[in-house]
Write an enzyme that holds these catalytic residues in place. Structure first.
Site, PDB file in Angstrom:
ATOM      1  N   ASP A  39      40.844  41.114  41.269  1.00 35.51           N
ATOM      2  CA  ASP A  39      41.299  39.766  41.689  1.00 35.51           C
ATOM      3  C   ASP A  39      40.006  38.980  40.809  1.00 35.51           C
ATOM      4  OD1 ASP A  39      41.879  37.818  43.025  1.00 35.51           O
ATOM      5  OD2 ASP A  39      41.516  38.337  44.992  1.00 35.51           O
ATOM      6  N   ASP A  40      40.561  38.317  39.857  1.00 35.15           N
ATOM      7  CA  ASP A  40      39.363  37.445  39.102  1.00 35.15           C
ATOM      8  C   ASP A  40      38.672  38.388  38.176  1.00 35.15           C
ATOM      9  OD1 ASP A  40      40.558  35.485  40.391  1.00 35.15           O
ATOM     10  OD2 ASP A  40      38.462  34.809  41.375  1.00 35.15           O
ATOM     11  N   ARG A  82      50.194  36.758  40.052  1.00 32.20           N
ATOM     12  CA  ARG A  82      50.749  38.053  40.638  1.00 32.20           C
ATOM     13  C   ARG A  82      52.425  37.763  40.716  1.00 32.20           C
ATOM     14  NH1 ARG A  82      46.200  40.640  43.656  1.00 32.20           N
ATOM     15  NH2 ARG A  82      44.639  39.656  42.531  1.00 32.20           N
ATOM     16  N   LYS A 131      45.701  42.678  48.445  1.00 37.39           N
ATOM     17  CA  LYS A 131      45.967  41.340  48.478  1.00 37.39           C
ATOM     18  C   LYS A 131      47.394  41.045  48.006  1.00 37.39           C
ATOM     19  CE  LYS A 131      44.180  36.928  46.721  1.00 37.39           C
ATOM     20  NZ  LYS A 131      42.941  36.248  46.103  1.00 37.39           N
ATOM     21  N   HIS A 133      49.533  37.927  48.427  1.00 33.38           N
ATOM     22  CA  HIS A 133      49.347  36.501  48.072  1.00 33.38           C
ATOM     23  C   HIS A 133      50.749  35.936  47.359  1.00 33.38           C
ATOM     24  CE1 HIS A 133      46.102  33.327  46.841  1.00 33.38           C
ATOM     25  NE2 HIS A 133      46.735  32.874  47.762  1.00 33.38           N
ATOM     26  N   HIS A 190      36.455  39.082  43.387  1.00 35.28           N
ATOM     27  CA  HIS A 190      36.709  37.486  43.823  1.00 35.28           C
ATOM     28  C   HIS A 190      35.455  37.002  44.589  1.00 35.28           C
ATOM     29  CE1 HIS A 190      38.796  34.025  45.507  1.00 35.28           C
ATOM     30  NE2 HIS A 190      39.776  34.103  44.836  1.00 35.28           N
ATOM     31  N   ASP A 282      44.369  39.754  37.578  1.00 32.62           N
ATOM     32  CA  ASP A 282      45.317  38.461  37.738  1.00 32.62           C
ATOM     33  C   ASP A 282      44.982  37.309  36.628  1.00 32.62           C
ATOM     34  OD1 ASP A 282      43.214  38.054  39.234  1.00 32.62           O
ATOM     35  OD2 ASP A 282      44.239  37.020  40.895  1.00 32.62           O
ATOM     36  N   ASN A 283      43.671  37.003  36.580  1.00 28.51           N
ATOM     37  CA  ASN A 283      43.426  35.701  35.772  1.00 28.51           C
ATOM     38  C   ASN A 283      42.040  35.674  35.511  1.00 28.51           C
ATOM     39  OD1 ASN A 283      43.766  34.387  38.967  1.00 28.51           O
ATOM     40  ND2 ASN A 283      41.854  34.706  38.176  1.00 28.51           N
ATOM     41  N   ARG A 291      39.014  31.153  35.010  1.00 25.08           N
ATOM     42  CA  ARG A 291      40.142  30.765  35.949  1.00 25.08           C
ATOM     43  C   ARG A 291      40.810  29.374  36.098  1.00 25.08           C
ATOM     44  NH1 ARG A 291      38.875  32.130  41.917  1.00 25.08           N
ATOM     45  NH2 ARG A 291      37.938  29.949  41.652  1.00 25.08           N
TER      46      ARG A 291
END
Ligand SMILES: *[C@@H]1O[C@H](CO)[C@@H](O)[C@H](O)[C@H]1NC(C)=O
Ligand SMILES: *[C@@H]1O[C@H](CO)[C@@H](O)[C@H](O)[C@H]1NC(C)=O
Ligand SMILES: *[C@@H]1O[C@H](CO)[C@@H](O)[C@H](O)[C@H]1NC(C)=O
Ligand SMILES: *[C@@H]1O[C@H](CO)[C@@H](O)[C@H](O)[C@H]1NC(C)=O
Ligand SMILES: *[C@@H]1O[C@H](CO)[C@@H](O)[C@H](O)[C@H]1NC(C)=O
Ligand SMILES: CC(=O)N[C@H]1CO[C@H](CO)[C@@H](O)[C@@H]1O
Length: 511
Positions: A39-40, A82, A131, A133, A190, A282-283, A291
């Site tokens: 995540d991030d 996602r 996660k 989301h 994150h 993801d990013n 991000r």
């Protein structure tokens, strides 16, 4: 509705007749997929040449993987990314225009056929730990689900002991003959300063055994001092940003140890030799130009693909351009599940514009183009951008560049951004590659040539020497927008009218 086991492994006799072609494949057992998403997460790992951080588990996975150095997300925001990973469709096509939770409330269109849906229909067992989301539930169904929807995201996404036990539970309840797709979505690394500040800027204290922090039995926290970190070129080199990065490293280290535990469970359950393991994020990292941005710093992602059947390129670095829009085609290819023929809103047949990455595991391909599309992050953050990268050239269209670039709640309160605000307000040196003014107010067209300018410091969009290449990239991007039914295709100077045939009608608004 599981299909007969026969479909997943050809009868042993057939393999004997075929001889050596499939020697590495265990013919009696089905193929599986383990998809691990950070995540991030960024390039803070040994495998990506960061020598300041210690990530032995990612580095070991890389030894059994093809390592992509030019992998990109199509959108630099959590839920949209996602959704694009799990559908193969960009955000403007699957409908997840922004974040899914709370007031943001974005969802994919009801008739989208997602990867978990298609795999379930093909008899493959699906599981998600961590996660999620994305929504709605009917578009993203999983047979086994421990997510923020029915538990604490700290537990299912950051407590690596809990994650290990859930992976064990999933694998123990796995039938021999049935293939599985397991998606482990860490919440690390994150930020958490906006939601649980008591655990630190990146939740780096959660579970470290100190008073009030709880304990994660499997985690051996690594501590980094601010002077140890490597500051990326797009982050200001100041004490506040360095301390922020040091906290991010500790949290990345927890995820790295979690990945080690997950892979150990896979091994112990005897699935390592039949499972395609993919690691990505993801990013971009939650720092300026990261991000929510479509710069390289916001969209480049780590990507490791570990196939037990393709050891010839293990440990090699590929320069081929890969997109997270390629995840769905890759996983469908691995399972030999075809993409169905269907349309959304009675329009044209939906076509995946991504590709299967499996051929790269045997031979370096010539892939050179990836697309990106971002519309929102939080619901208040409408700042549509479309981009294409072809080889070293990155072209970005900022569709509504006359409004300031928006800042999200989580990044706003971060020590790094507060430091930029404070220094700018006080007229002190920022030690940053940009100014706040330049960050907020962007040109409509941006063109960067990474072969000469890897830090994207010089916008070449108005350079006459690049006029022709700019026209080509603009055309390529527009073609992709039309092919993927982008509702923003006419923005900012036209209105899309569907009848009699889809076209842009001019607004004469001086743009
Ligand atoms: C790390 O650096 C080495 C030496 O410069 C290079 O060969 C390798 O490709 C780099 N790895 C990645 C993932 O970029
Ligand atoms: C979450 O949902 C799963 C079903 O997918 C269920 O087995 C599990 O008990 C639920 N967990 C909680 C904490 O409710
Ligand atoms: C992490 O999960 C384990 C196993 O469920 C539990 O014993 C431990 O207390 C959890 N740690 C935290 C910090 O919640
Ligand atoms: C995995 O495959 C390799 C080579 O095909 C073999 O040497 C090894 O024993 C296998 N491991 C397991 C756990 O099946
Ligand atoms: C920014 O300034 C505010 C107000 O003076 C202060 O409370 C805060 O600690 C500063 N933050 C950083 C990262 O410099
Ligand atoms: C605009 C600007 O200052 N760009 C610089 C960003 O940092 C890199 C390396 O630190 C420089 O090469 C750029 O010129």
């Amino acid at each position: 509705m599981p299909l007969p086991a026969q479909r997943w492994g050809a009868p042993p006799l057939l393999f004997l007749l075929l001889g050596l072609c499939c020697a590495r494949r265990d013919p009696g057992r089905p193929r599986n997929v383990l998809l691990i998403v950070a995540d991030d997460g960024g390039f803070e790992s040994g495998v990506y040449n960061n020598t300041a951080i210690n990530t032995p588990n990612l580095d070991a996975l890389a030894q059994r993987s093809l390592i992509f150095r030019n992998a990109f997300t199509s959108v630099s925001s959590c839920s949209p990314s996602r959704a694009s990973i799990l559908t193969g469709l960009p955000q403007h096509q699957n409908g997840m225009y922004g974040l899914h939770q709370d007031v943001h409330h974005f969802n994919s269109f009801d008739s989208v056929r997602s990867l978990p849906l298609l795999l379930r229909q093909a008899g493959i067992r699906t599981g998600i730990i961590g996660k999620k989301h994305v929504g709605p539930e009917a578009v993203y169904p999983f047979d086994f689900a421990y997510t923020e929807e029915n538990g604490s995201v700290l537990q299912v996404g950051r407590n690596i002991t809990r994650i290990k036990l859930l992976v064990r539970k999933f694998l123990r309840s796995q039938e021999e003959e049935r293939p599985f797709f397991l998606y482990v979505a860490f919440h690390d690394p994150h930020r958490c300063g906006h939601s649980q500040p008591q655990y630190g800027a990146f939740c780096e204290k959660f579970g470290n055994g100190e008073p009030g922090m709880g304990w994660i039995p499997d985690w051996k926290p690594q501590h980094y001092s601010p002077d140890q970190v490597q500051v990326p070129y797009f982050v200001q080199d100041t004490p506040a940003a360095r301390a922020d990065l040091a906290a991010q490293y500790t949290t990345t280290g927890r995820m790295d140890q979690g990945i080690g535990l997950v892979l150990e469970e896979l091994n112990n359950a005897g699935f390592r030799n039949t499972t395609l393991v993919i690691y990505t994020s993801d990013n971009g990292i939650p720092f300026p130009s990261g991000r929510t941005n479509l710069y390289r710093s916001g969209t480049a992602e780590p990507l490791l693909i570990s196939s037990p059947e393709h050891p010839s390129r293990w440990g090699q670095v590929s320069s081929a351009y890969a997109s997270l829009l390629d995840m769905t085609p890759t996983i469908l290819d691995w399972f030999s599940v075809p993409y169905p023929s269907y349309s959304l809103f009675g329009k044209r047949i939906v076509q995946l514009t991504g590709k299967s990455l499996l051929p790269a595991l045997s031979l370096e391909p010539a892939w050179a183009t990836v697309f990106a599309s971002q519309s929102l992050h939080e619901v208040t953050m409408h700042y549509p951008m479309r981009a294409v990268q072809r080889g070293p050239l990155r072209f970005i269209h900022n569709l509504q560049n006359r409004t300031p670039f928006p800042i999200d709640q989580d990044f706003y309160v971060s020590p790094t951004f507060q430091d930029l605000l404070n220094r700018t307000q006080a007229g002190q040196p920022t030690h940053w590659n940009k100014t706040l003014h330049g960050y907020y107010y962007r040109e409509r067209w941006e063109l960067y040539d990474h072969s000469l300018d890897p830090t994207e410091s010089r916008n070449l969009a108005s350079d006459p020497r690049y006029a022709q290449v700019l026209e080509e990239l603009r055309g390529l991007l527009l073609k992709w927008q039309w092919e993927t039914d982008d509702p923003w295709v006419c923005v900012p100077d036209g209105v899309l009218e569907d009848k009699p045939s889809p076209q842009c009608r001019p607004l004469h608004n001086e743009l």
